[in-house]
Design a protein around this motif. Structure first.
Motif, PDB file in Angstrom:
ATOM      1  N   GLU A  87       3.744  14.810  -7.481  1.00 32.82           N
ATOM      2  CA  GLU A  87       3.730  16.057  -6.287  1.00 32.82           C
ATOM      3  C   GLU A  87       4.502  16.083  -5.267  1.00 32.82           C
ATOM      4  O   GLU A  87       4.514  16.789  -4.342  1.00 32.82           O
ATOM      5  CB  GLU A  87       2.182  15.726  -5.733  1.00 32.82           C
ATOM      6  CG  GLU A  87       0.850  15.691  -6.640  1.00 32.82           C
ATOM      7  CD  GLU A  87      -0.160  15.010  -6.074  1.00 32.82           C
ATOM      8  OE1 GLU A  87      -0.346  14.973  -4.652  1.00 32.82           O
ATOM      9  OE2 GLU A  87      -1.158  14.462  -6.647  1.00 32.82           O
ATOM     10  N   ASP A  88       5.643  15.117  -5.282  1.00 31.35           N
ATOM     11  CA  ASP A  88       6.449  15.254  -4.075  1.00 31.35           C
ATOM     12  C   ASP A  88       7.678  16.111  -4.849  1.00 31.35           C
ATOM     13  O   ASP A  88       8.506  15.760  -5.598  1.00 31.35           O
ATOM     14  CB  ASP A  88       7.030  13.660  -3.908  1.00 31.35           C
ATOM     15  CG  ASP A  88       7.747  13.474  -2.905  1.00 31.35           C
ATOM     16  OD1 ASP A  88       8.557  14.380  -2.365  1.00 31.35           O
ATOM     17  OD2 ASP A  88       8.022  12.371  -2.468  1.00 31.35           O
ATOM     18  N   TYR A  89       8.124  17.128  -3.965  1.00 28.92           N
ATOM     19  CA  TYR A  89       8.959  18.062  -4.387  1.00 28.92           C
ATOM     20  C   TYR A  89      10.388  17.421  -4.092  1.00 28.92           C
ATOM     21  O   TYR A  89      11.547  18.083  -4.524  1.00 28.92           O
ATOM     22  CB  TYR A  89       8.773  19.229  -3.704  1.00 28.92           C
ATOM     23  CG  TYR A  89       7.608  20.192  -4.158  1.00 28.92           C
ATOM     24  CD1 TYR A  89       7.707  20.720  -5.674  1.00 28.92           C
ATOM     25  CD2 TYR A  89       6.351  20.195  -3.276  1.00 28.92           C
ATOM     26  CE1 TYR A  89       6.539  21.500  -6.005  1.00 28.92           C
ATOM     27  CE2 TYR A  89       5.212  20.915  -3.753  1.00 28.92           C
ATOM     28  CZ  TYR A  89       5.373  21.567  -5.062  1.00 28.92           C
ATOM     29  OH  TYR A  89       4.190  22.132  -5.746  1.00 28.92           O
ATOM     30  N   LEU A  90      10.377  16.460  -3.000  1.00 27.96           N
ATOM     31  CA  LEU A  90      11.648  15.856  -2.963  1.00 27.96           C
ATOM     32  C   LEU A  90      12.393  15.151  -4.033  1.00 27.96           C
ATOM     33  O   LEU A  90      13.583  14.824  -4.439  1.00 27.96           O
ATOM     34  CB  LEU A  90      11.912  14.782  -1.549  1.00 27.96           C
ATOM     35  CG  LEU A  90      11.622  15.685  -0.235  1.00 27.96           C
ATOM     36  CD1 LEU A  90      11.395  14.762   0.601  1.00 27.96           C
ATOM     37  CD2 LEU A  90      12.654  16.592  -0.072  1.00 27.96           C
ATOM     38  N   LEU A  91      11.328  14.790  -5.037  1.00 27.03           N
ATOM     39  CA  LEU A  91      11.684  13.842  -5.901  1.00 27.03           C
ATOM     40  C   LEU A  91      11.848  14.820  -7.528  1.00 27.03           C
ATOM     41  O   LEU A  91      12.714  14.672  -8.212  1.00 27.03           O
ATOM     42  CB  LEU A  91      10.596  12.967  -6.603  1.00 27.03           C
ATOM     43  CG  LEU A  91      10.531  11.732  -5.452  1.00 27.03           C
ATOM     44  CD1 LEU A  91       9.276  10.694  -5.997  1.00 27.03           C
ATOM     45  CD2 LEU A  91      11.826  10.803  -5.444  1.00 27.03           C
TER      46      LEU A  91
ATOM     47  N   GLU B 185       0.917  -1.056   0.153  1.00 29.37           N
ATOM     48  CA  GLU B 185      -0.123  -0.006  -0.112  1.00 29.37           C
ATOM     49  C   GLU B 185       0.932   1.129   0.036  1.00 29.37           C
ATOM     50  O   GLU B 185       0.558   2.431  -0.635  1.00 29.37           O
ATOM     51  CB  GLU B 185      -0.922   0.082   1.175  1.00 29.37           C
ATOM     52  CG  GLU B 185      -2.123  -1.035   0.929  1.00 29.37           C
ATOM     53  CD  GLU B 185      -2.785  -1.050   2.319  1.00 29.37           C
ATOM     54  OE1 GLU B 185      -2.724  -0.280   3.229  1.00 29.37           O
ATOM     55  OE2 GLU B 185      -3.770  -2.055   2.457  1.00 29.37           O
ATOM     56  N   ILE B 186       1.833   1.031   0.814  1.00 25.91           N
ATOM     57  CA  ILE B 186       2.967   2.268   0.738  1.00 25.91           C
ATOM     58  C   ILE B 186       3.604   2.551  -0.659  1.00 25.91           C
ATOM     59  O   ILE B 186       3.575   3.826  -1.309  1.00 25.91           O
ATOM     60  CB  ILE B 186       4.074   2.310   1.867  1.00 25.91           C
ATOM     61  CG1 ILE B 186       3.379   2.515   3.352  1.00 25.91           C
ATOM     62  CG2 ILE B 186       4.824   3.342   1.718  1.00 25.91           C
ATOM     63  CD1 ILE B 186       4.050   1.939   4.237  1.00 25.91           C
ATOM     64  N   LYS B 187       3.938   1.553  -1.230  1.00 27.20           N
ATOM     65  CA  LYS B 187       4.453   1.552  -2.576  1.00 27.20           C
ATOM     66  C   LYS B 187       3.574   2.233  -3.662  1.00 27.20           C
ATOM     67  O   LYS B 187       3.759   3.075  -4.503  1.00 27.20           O
ATOM     68  CB  LYS B 187       4.988   0.345  -2.986  1.00 27.20           C
ATOM     69  CG  LYS B 187       6.277  -0.092  -2.345  1.00 27.20           C
ATOM     70  CD  LYS B 187       6.750  -1.503  -2.391  1.00 27.20           C
ATOM     71  CE  LYS B 187       7.245  -1.810  -3.904  1.00 27.20           C
ATOM     72  NZ  LYS B 187       7.592  -3.292  -4.147  1.00 27.20           N
ATOM     73  N   GLU B 188       2.279   1.785  -3.531  1.00 29.82           N
ATOM     74  CA  GLU B 188       1.193   2.217  -4.500  1.00 29.82           C
ATOM     75  C   GLU B 188       0.909   3.753  -4.321  1.00 29.82           C
ATOM     76  O   GLU B 188       0.566   4.521  -5.158  1.00 29.82           O
ATOM     77  CB  GLU B 188      -0.007   1.351  -4.072  1.00 29.82           C
ATOM     78  CG  GLU B 188      -0.018   0.136  -4.686  1.00 29.82           C
ATOM     79  CD  GLU B 188      -1.253  -0.791  -4.335  1.00 29.82           C
ATOM     80  OE1 GLU B 188      -2.216  -0.291  -3.866  1.00 29.82           O
ATOM     81  OE2 GLU B 188      -1.348  -1.962  -4.598  1.00 29.82           O
ATOM     82  N   PHE B 189       0.883   4.181  -3.100  1.00 34.28           N
ATOM     83  CA  PHE B 189       0.722   5.636  -2.582  1.00 34.28           C
ATOM     84  C   PHE B 189       1.843   6.279  -3.063  1.00 34.28           C
ATOM     85  O   PHE B 189       1.462   7.457  -3.635  1.00 34.28           O
ATOM     86  CB  PHE B 189       0.696   5.692  -0.846  1.00 34.28           C
ATOM     87  CG  PHE B 189       0.302   6.975  -0.662  1.00 34.28           C
ATOM     88  CD1 PHE B 189      -0.765   7.883  -0.705  1.00 34.28           C
ATOM     89  CD2 PHE B 189       1.420   7.886  -0.284  1.00 34.28           C
ATOM     90  CE1 PHE B 189      -0.987   9.143  -0.049  1.00 34.28           C
ATOM     91  CE2 PHE B 189       1.373   9.282  -0.093  1.00 34.28           C
ATOM     92  CZ  PHE B 189      -0.056   9.935   0.204  1.00 34.28           C
ATOM     93  N   ILE B 190       2.989   6.145  -2.788  1.00 35.94           N
ATOM     94  CA  ILE B 190       4.286   6.690  -3.416  1.00 35.94           C
ATOM     95  C   ILE B 190       4.105   7.031  -5.031  1.00 35.94           C
ATOM     96  O   ILE B 190       4.225   7.804  -5.448  1.00 35.94           O
ATOM     97  CB  ILE B 190       5.367   5.852  -2.822  1.00 35.94           C
ATOM     98  CG1 ILE B 190       5.682   6.321  -1.422  1.00 35.94           C
ATOM     99  CG2 ILE B 190       6.688   6.767  -3.756  1.00 35.94           C
ATOM    100  CD1 ILE B 190       6.800   5.476  -0.716  1.00 35.94           C
TER     101      ILE B 190
END
Length: 75
Positions: free
Chosen positions: A46-50, A35-40
């Protein structure tokens, strides 16, 4: 006698707490990781770190400029 009663009450509270914890539904780690991998992967755009920021001005964590007046630094 009062200490024994108090000790018995404390032990009952501990047992009740353990029973509540035992009744909580658990999620297997493998399922949680999936579930965490799917969410990521769904939110990576939208992830500014990426992806970074479109400009330095858009970055709320940028170093703030300082102003020097007569040798004093004002932040």
């Amino acid at each position: 006698m009062d200490m024994q009663l108090s000790n018995v009450q404390q032990q009952r509270l501990v047992v009740e707490q353990l029973q509540r914890q035992a009744s909580i539904a658990r999620t297997p780690v493998s399922e949680a990781v999936k579930e965490i991998k799917e969410f990521i992967s769904q939110h990576e755009q939208e992830d500014y770190l990426l992806i970074g920021f479109s400009s330095q001005r858009a970055n709320p964590f940028r170093e703030k400029p300082s102003c020097d007046i007569l040798g004093f630094k004002i932040l």
